[in-house]
Design an enzyme around this catalytic site. Structure first.
Site, PDB file in Angstrom:
ATOM      1  N   LYS A  44     -17.550  -1.782   5.977  1.00 32.83           N
ATOM      2  CA  LYS A  44     -17.990  -2.733   4.956  1.00 32.83           C
ATOM      3  C   LYS A  44     -19.503  -2.695   4.761  1.00 32.83           C
ATOM      4  CE  LYS A  44     -17.044  -7.458   3.513  1.00 32.83           C
ATOM      5  NZ  LYS A  44     -16.326  -8.706   3.844  1.00 32.83           N
ATOM      6  N   MET A 104      24.124   9.640   2.332  1.00 34.33           N
ATOM      7  CA  MET A 104      23.991  10.911   3.043  1.00 34.33           C
ATOM      8  C   MET A 104      24.327  10.730   4.522  1.00 34.33           C
ATOM      9  SD  MET A 104      23.525  14.035   2.351  1.00 34.33           S
ATOM     10  CE  MET A 104      22.384  14.708   1.150  1.00 34.33           C
ATOM     11  N   PHE A 107     -11.198  -8.244  13.774  1.00 34.00           N
ATOM     12  CA  PHE A 107     -10.129  -8.646  12.864  1.00 34.00           C
ATOM     13  C   PHE A 107      -9.834  -7.538  11.853  1.00 34.00           C
ATOM     14  CE2 PHE A 107      -8.820 -10.701   8.824  1.00 34.00           C
ATOM     15  CZ  PHE A 107      -7.583 -11.149   9.240  1.00 34.00           C
ATOM     16  N   GLN A 108      -8.588  -7.188  11.720  1.00 34.72           N
ATOM     17  CA  GLN A 108      -8.118  -6.132  10.818  1.00 34.72           C
ATOM     18  C   GLN A 108      -8.799  -4.789  11.086  1.00 34.72           C
ATOM     19  OE1 GLN A 108      -8.002  -7.580   6.672  1.00 34.72           O
ATOM     20  NE2 GLN A 108      -5.923  -8.297   7.089  1.00 34.72           N
ATOM     21  N   GLU A 147       0.808  -1.217   0.000  1.00 39.02           N
ATOM     22  CA  GLU A 147       0.000   0.000   0.000  1.00 39.02           C
ATOM     23  C   GLU A 147       0.845   1.273   0.000  1.00 39.02           C
ATOM     24  OE1 GLU A 147      -0.536  -2.618   1.938  1.00 39.02           O
ATOM     25  OE2 GLU A 147      -2.620  -3.253   1.688  1.00 39.02           O
TER      26      GLU A 147
END
Lengths: 568, 162
Positions: free
Chosen positions: A167, A474, A117-118, A55
């Site tokens: 959902k 760097m 969940f999630q 993502e």
């Protein structure tokens, strides 16, 4: 009144609203909580979905797309881990003012707050890193939130917004397809009128003997390049840009003094010290540019910005014009007079001559500055260039000149390693006919390296220029200069074989190590419109100069020629 | 210096987090915060008291106005606004000091909500300085529990009023 028609699901409505907003491409990754939306997206003929590998890739692609096209970038993730993987990119977009709409799935409303969940409170998590965000609890509210979110993302000072869709809301039916009323105040989406006395503002510029224009990323967001060029030419004033402003004024223009700040040109930074008037156009006196209250000490300071909260935030200014940059410049232009500034321009020319960008190109090793100059020449400066973060980013900013806006994509504010590759992918999707080059380093590249698969899957012609010094360059540079060469954890004692890795993704790749191979390498890299990776081995000791040490001012600039003194 | 900001916001979930989060991430401290709905059910009024110089308060105002749910921000000057706070205090009394306590309550215009053999529960409203005064006078009796609302404020319509 709401216009009502037949009932459709929230998911269907989300797709239709995206289509109506003119969204043509979205970058995302499906998962359980966003499946109803994905099921509707399956049927869309107008929206192309790019399946990413992580993502973070999706949000950076949306950024690259938005930055290079000036349009809204859209990314999609599922709930929980999918959504939290967007965090870095959203923060990046907030700091660089990039218009992004992030759509996330959420567990069903009856499960919210139960540690389902999630489940993650992405609304709460993203409050400080978005311009606006909302959790949509009813399908009837969907259209209003969409309209508000898109207007806020694109309006005023652009930025990221996030909408979180449980959902069941995606499955719920609604007949409300248009917002009956917006709940946000109009100043969040209406283009503001320019506030301030344009004539008085211009007259201070007219009175200056040594004016300097200081152009930031806001110039690109407001599409003000033509106006800035007209202003600079009319006022006969040199122009320096920030890292974010590169391309807003032609880098090859005689009045250009290049980039200022920590790794800006010596002549830009010296011009800041010498000017008697500095006009900030859509920049924010960022700390990599301006030391707190110690910036342009001999100058009257003026500032034009769309975000009133930027005025006097870090640096006090004498004159303010609040509004969209393009509109503001159009208002002051009629009052701007030329004036004789020959000696100031000559002074700038001699600064340029006496303090050029410099590096030692003797020996057999390949110098990144040299390589970038050759890529610049070969591409005639017409490529869109994205970078990751580190030395390669600064070399690219210094040695690839940008004449056009929206062609330079870099993570300026947040300094996000891993930005470059996905940003290049997003830019290529938005500009299929242009050459897109991702300049990266061996450290940054490995942070979003999985998006090579996205290039391969879409047969996308993204070019990757990988400078490899087997170090976090760097970090190493700072350790060498300020930590007595204690290279604590900055060396990669293991790097993969990048050529073989690219080969595994079906991307043509080549490694070069010696100066004699440069031409062959550049030709291989740029020969056609397909994807390619070139790994350029560079010396670990190579440093970025000039440099203003962190927290110091323009007075303390170190040039390449000062290196000997510094190391004593 | 103390400043009182009166802020009108959209009345929906998360707005409080947005506003207080802004203070947190910019390192500003909130002295008190009081929120209630206005006559319009869609709009809430927040009163925030903070300590800071004009620069900090200016920054806070500017940043607040950038939040889409913030409709209006007003910096209330003390002289041109009414500022009030409500406090509930329960404190200990004995037979010997009960009448002294009652005298104090009378003098300060304190409302007595409950009196038991060994305690008083009182209500007082006034500006924050008056509230602190009442509390300090009562403190020697032995405070059992205290609850302050935080300050609310509203501007005088006639700016000549004091």
């Amino acid at each position: 009144m709401s216009s009502t028609t037949e009932a459709i699901t929230g998911g269907r409505l989300m797709v239709e609203l995206l289509e109506e907003a003119g969204v043509e491409i979205v970058f995302g990754y499906p998962g359980g909580a966003i499946l109803p939306f994905y099921d509707e997206l399956y049927h869309s003929k107008k929206i192309k979905h790019i399946l990413v590998r992580h993502e973070q890739g999706a949000v950076h692609m949306a950024e690259g797309y938005a930055r290079s096209t000036g349009k809204l970038g859209v990314c999609i993730a599922t709930s929980g881990p999918g959504a939290t993987n967007l965090i870095t990119g959203l923060t990046d977009a907030k700091l660089d003012s990039i218009p992004i709409l992030a759509i996330t799935g959420q567990v069903s409303t009856d499960a919210i707050g139960t540690d389902a969940f999630q489940e993650a409170d992405i609304f709460g998590i993203t409050i400080p890193i978005t311009k606006y965000n909302a959790l949509i609890k009813k399908a009837d509210d969907l259209s209003r939130h969409f309209e508000e979110a898109i207007k806020i993302a694109m309006g005023g000072r652009p930025g990221p917004v996030l909408l979180d869709f449980p959902k069941d809301v995606q499955l719920e039916k609604t007949t409300v397809r248009k917002a009956s009323a917006l709940k946000i105040a109009p100043h969040h989406y209406e283009r503001p009128k320019v506030k301030g006395d344009a004539q008085a503002f211009a007259e201070v510029l007219n009175g200056a003997k040594r004016p300097l224009l200081y152009v930031g990323g806001g110039a690109i967001n407001s599409f003000a390049s033509a106006e800035i060029k007209a202003l600079a030419e009319k006022a006969n004033a040199p122009v320096t840009t920030t890292l974010m402003g590169l391309g807003a004024f032609p880098g090859t223009h005689p009045l250009s003094v290049g980039m200022l700040g920590m790794h800006g040109t010596a002549y830009a930074n010296k011009a800041v010290l010498e000017c008697d008037y500095i006009l900030n156009l859509g920049a924010r006196f960022d700390d990599r540019v301006a030391k707190y209250q110690d910036f342009a000490p001999n100058a009257i300071r003026a500032h034009v910005d769309i975000d009133a909260a930027e005025f006097n935030k870090r640096i006090n200014v004498d004159h303010i014009l609040h509004g969209d940059l393009k509109d503001a410049i159009r208002e002051i232009l009629p009052f701007v007079k030329g004036g004789d500034r020959t000696s100031w321009i000559e002074n700038i020319q001699s600064l340029k001559k006496n303090h050029p960008l410099d590096f030692d190109n003797s020996g057999d090793s390949i110098k990144p500055q040299d390589f970038l100059q050759r890529v610049y020449t070969k591409t005639k400066g017409e490529a869109i260039v994205s970078t990751d973060v580190g030395q390669h980013q600064m070399w690219a900013a210094q040695y690839y000149l940008f004449d056009k806006p929206n062609t330079w994509l870099t993570s300026g504010g947040l300094g996000t390693m891993g930005y470059g590759l996905p940003a290049a992918i997003g830019a290529k999707f938005g500009n299929p006919d242009k050459m897109v080059i991702c300049v990266t380093g061996d450290g940054s590249f490995q942070m979003c390296i999985q998006e090579l698969a996205t290039i391969a899957q879409s047969k996308l012609g993204v070019k990757i220029l990988l400078f490899n010094n087997n170090f976090l360059g760097m970090v190493r540079q700072w350790q060498e200069l300020f930590y007595e060469e204690r290279f604590s954890e900055s060396q990669w004692t293991y790097n993969p074989n990048f050529v073989k890795l690219a080969d595994a993704y079906g991307i043509p790749a080549m490694r070069i190590e010696h100066k004699s191979e440069i031409d062959k390498g550049v030709d291989f890299f740029l020969k056609d419109n397909g994807s390619a990776l070139i790994e350029v081995m560079i010396p670990a000791e190579e440093k970025v100069f000039p440099m203003i040490p962190a927290g110091k001012s323009q007075q303390d600039l170190i040039e390449f020629k000062d290196l000997g003194k510094l190391k004593k | 210096m103390k400043h009182t900001l009166s802020i009108l916001v959209n009345n929906h979930p998360g707005v409080m987090s947005h506003v207080s989060g802004l203070f947190t991430r910019r390192g500003y401290n909130i002295d008190s915060i009081a929120v209630g709905v206005t006559d319009n059910a869609d709009v809430s009024s927040m009163t925030i008291v903070l300590n800071g110089d004009d620069f900090i308060v200016g920054q806070v105002k500017n940043q607040l106005l950038k939040l889409p749910d913030v409709l209006k921000v007003q910096d209330m000057a003390y002289a041109s606004s009414v500022q009030r706070e409500l406090v509930l205090v329960s404190f200990s009394i004995t037979e010997s000091n009960r009448s002294e306590a009652l005298t104090i309550c009378n003098g300060f215009d304190v409302k007595i909500l409950e009196m038991t053999e060994d305690s008083l529960l009182i209500e007082f409203s006034g500006n924050s300085r008056q509230v602190s005064n009442v509390i300090s006078v009562i403190k020697p009796f032995g405070i059992r529990e205290i609850s302050r609302t935080g300050q609310i404020a509203i501007a005088y319509r006639n700016q000549n009023s004091v």
